[in-house]
Design a protein around this motif. Structure first.
Motif, PDB file in Angstrom:
ATOM      1  N   THR A 163       0.860  -1.199   0.000  1.00  0.00           N
ATOM      2  CA  THR A 163       0.000   0.000   0.000  1.00  0.00           C
ATOM      3  C   THR A 163       0.890   1.241   0.000  1.00  0.00           C
ATOM      4  O   THR A 163       2.033   1.193   0.461  1.00  0.00           O
ATOM      5  CB  THR A 163      -0.871   0.049   1.275  1.00  0.00           C
ATOM      6  N   LEU A 164       0.343   2.341  -0.493  1.00  0.00           N
ATOM      7  CA  LEU A 164       1.061   3.615  -0.380  1.00  0.00           C
ATOM      8  C   LEU A 164       0.259   4.650   0.399  1.00  0.00           C
ATOM      9  O   LEU A 164       0.831   5.544   1.021  1.00  0.00           O
ATOM     10  CB  LEU A 164       1.386   4.173  -1.776  1.00  0.00           C
ATOM     11  N   CYS A 165      -1.084   4.583   0.349  1.00  0.00           N
ATOM     12  CA  CYS A 165      -1.868   5.638   1.017  1.00  0.00           C
ATOM     13  C   CYS A 165      -2.672   5.115   2.202  1.00  0.00           C
ATOM     14  O   CYS A 165      -3.492   5.844   2.747  1.00  0.00           O
ATOM     15  CB  CYS A 165      -2.773   6.359   0.019  1.00  0.00           C
ATOM     16  N   TYR A 166      -2.409   3.886   2.612  1.00  0.00           N
ATOM     17  CA  TYR A 166      -3.159   3.319   3.731  1.00  0.00           C
ATOM     18  C   TYR A 166      -2.382   3.504   5.039  1.00  0.00           C
ATOM     19  O   TYR A 166      -1.169   3.326   5.081  1.00  0.00           O
ATOM     20  CB  TYR A 166      -3.400   1.817   3.503  1.00  0.00           C
ATOM     21  N   GLY A 208      -8.172   5.295  -0.711  1.00  0.00           N
ATOM     22  CA  GLY A 208      -8.341   4.725  -2.049  1.00  0.00           C
ATOM     23  C   GLY A 208      -7.684   5.540  -3.140  1.00  0.00           C
ATOM     24  O   GLY A 208      -8.147   5.529  -4.279  1.00  0.00           O
ATOM     25  N   ALA A 209      -6.599   6.239  -2.841  1.00  0.00           N
ATOM     26  CA  ALA A 209      -6.024   7.167  -3.822  1.00  0.00           C
ATOM     27  C   ALA A 209      -4.912   6.548  -4.668  1.00  0.00           C
ATOM     28  O   ALA A 209      -4.832   6.802  -5.860  1.00  0.00           O
ATOM     29  CB  ALA A 209      -5.490   8.402  -3.115  1.00  0.00           C
ATOM     30  N   ARG A 252      -4.038   3.372  -5.454  1.00  0.00           N
ATOM     31  CA  ARG A 252      -4.389   2.161  -6.226  1.00  0.00           C
ATOM     32  C   ARG A 252      -3.288   1.108  -6.191  1.00  0.00           C
ATOM     33  O   ARG A 252      -3.310   0.158  -6.964  1.00  0.00           O
ATOM     34  CB  ARG A 252      -4.742   2.475  -7.694  1.00  0.00           C
ATOM     35  N   ALA A 279      -9.525  -1.811  -5.530  1.00  0.00           N
ATOM     36  CA  ALA A 279      -8.576  -1.343  -4.509  1.00  0.00           C
ATOM     37  C   ALA A 279      -8.960  -2.014  -3.183  1.00  0.00           C
ATOM     38  O   ALA A 279     -10.039  -1.782  -2.642  1.00  0.00           O
ATOM     39  CB  ALA A 279      -8.645   0.176  -4.381  1.00  0.00           C
ATOM     40  N   CYS A 306      -8.106  -1.717  -0.143  1.00  0.00           N
ATOM     41  CA  CYS A 306      -8.265  -0.973   1.117  1.00  0.00           C
ATOM     42  C   CYS A 306      -9.667  -0.380   1.250  1.00  0.00           C
ATOM     43  O   CYS A 306     -10.085  -0.043   2.355  1.00  0.00           O
ATOM     44  CB  CYS A 306      -7.209   0.117   1.256  1.00  0.00           C
TER      45      CYS A 306
HETATM   46  S1  FES Z   1      -3.600   1.770  -0.240  1.00  0.00           S
HETATM   47 FE1  FES Z   1      -3.809   3.393  -1.628  1.00  0.00          FE
HETATM   48  S2  FES Z   1      -5.619   2.870  -2.711  1.00  0.00           S
HETATM   49 FE2  FES Z   1      -5.472   1.313  -1.241  1.00  0.00          FE
END
Ligand code: FES
Length: 191
Positions: free
Chosen positions: A34-37, A45-46, A48, A64, A66
């Motif tokens: 993940t990158l934005c979780y 959900g940014a 992806r 996605a 998350c």
């Molecule tokens: S962790 Fe970034 S969209 Fe799911």
């Protein structure tokens, strides 16, 4: 709370209704990058990057993980060729912007040697636009001192000028920024 049971990479796992596929994968011990979780934040959900393939009957879809809810009977594949191709594309898109930090390791892991999107005009911003600093300040610190500015290729994170006094004492988002942008940003603003 009602439970749902799904299958992730061949492992059956049960989680409470309302949990995401990413939550279920964590419980099953299946890693999804993940990158934005972030555990303390609402899923966004940014990026992806957490895409997985879900299978229902003959139908396959990319979602996605998350933000996609775990459902009874769902079959999930986390590492198919389509999934890996999407992750490689995301790495290539972001690598020119944030060549250090977590992307370097992800690029190595997914076999991305260089990005097709590199150009001489593109300067690294050390930001993957994951939005974690923005959301952390808003949801956890409840101060809204960081926000997105600009649009499209000019989109970036910035400090709200009137919030800088507070930032001097807080600095909690420093630790959340894995790409290295936030500490640099704070330095630019001398906070
Ligand atoms: S962790 Fe970034 S969209 Fe799911």
């Amino acid at each position: 709370m009602q439970k749902v049971t799904l299958e992730i990479d061949g492992l059956k796992v049960s989680v409470e209704e309302g949990k995401s596929v990413l939550d279920a994968a964590k419980k099953a011990g299946v890693p999804i990058p993940t990158l934005c979780y972030h555990d303390e934040l609402e899923p966004f959900g940014a990026c992806r990057f957490c895409m997985v393939e879900i299978i229902r009957g003959n139908r396959k879809r990319l979602v996605a993980s998350c933000v996609y809810p775990a459902e009874d009977g769902l079959v999930v594949r986390t590492n198919t060729d389509r999934v890996k191709e999407i992750r490689r594309m995301i790495i290539e898109l972001l690598l020119p912007l944030a060549p250090a930090g977590p992307l370097r390791e992800l690029a190595r892991r997914y076999g991305v040697k260089r990005s097709r999107f590199e150009s001489e005009d593109m300067q690294p911003t050390h930001c993957t636009l994951c939005g974690m600093c923005v959301r952390y300040c808003s949801e956890v610190v409840k101060y809204d001192a960081v926000s997105f500015v600009g649009r499209g290729v000019s989109k970036a994170v910035a400090l709200t000028p009137e919030a800088q006094d507070q930032c001097v004492f807080c600095r909690k988002c420093y630790t959340i920024c894995e790409a290295g942008r936030f500490p640099m940003l704070a330095e630019e603003y001398s906070v």
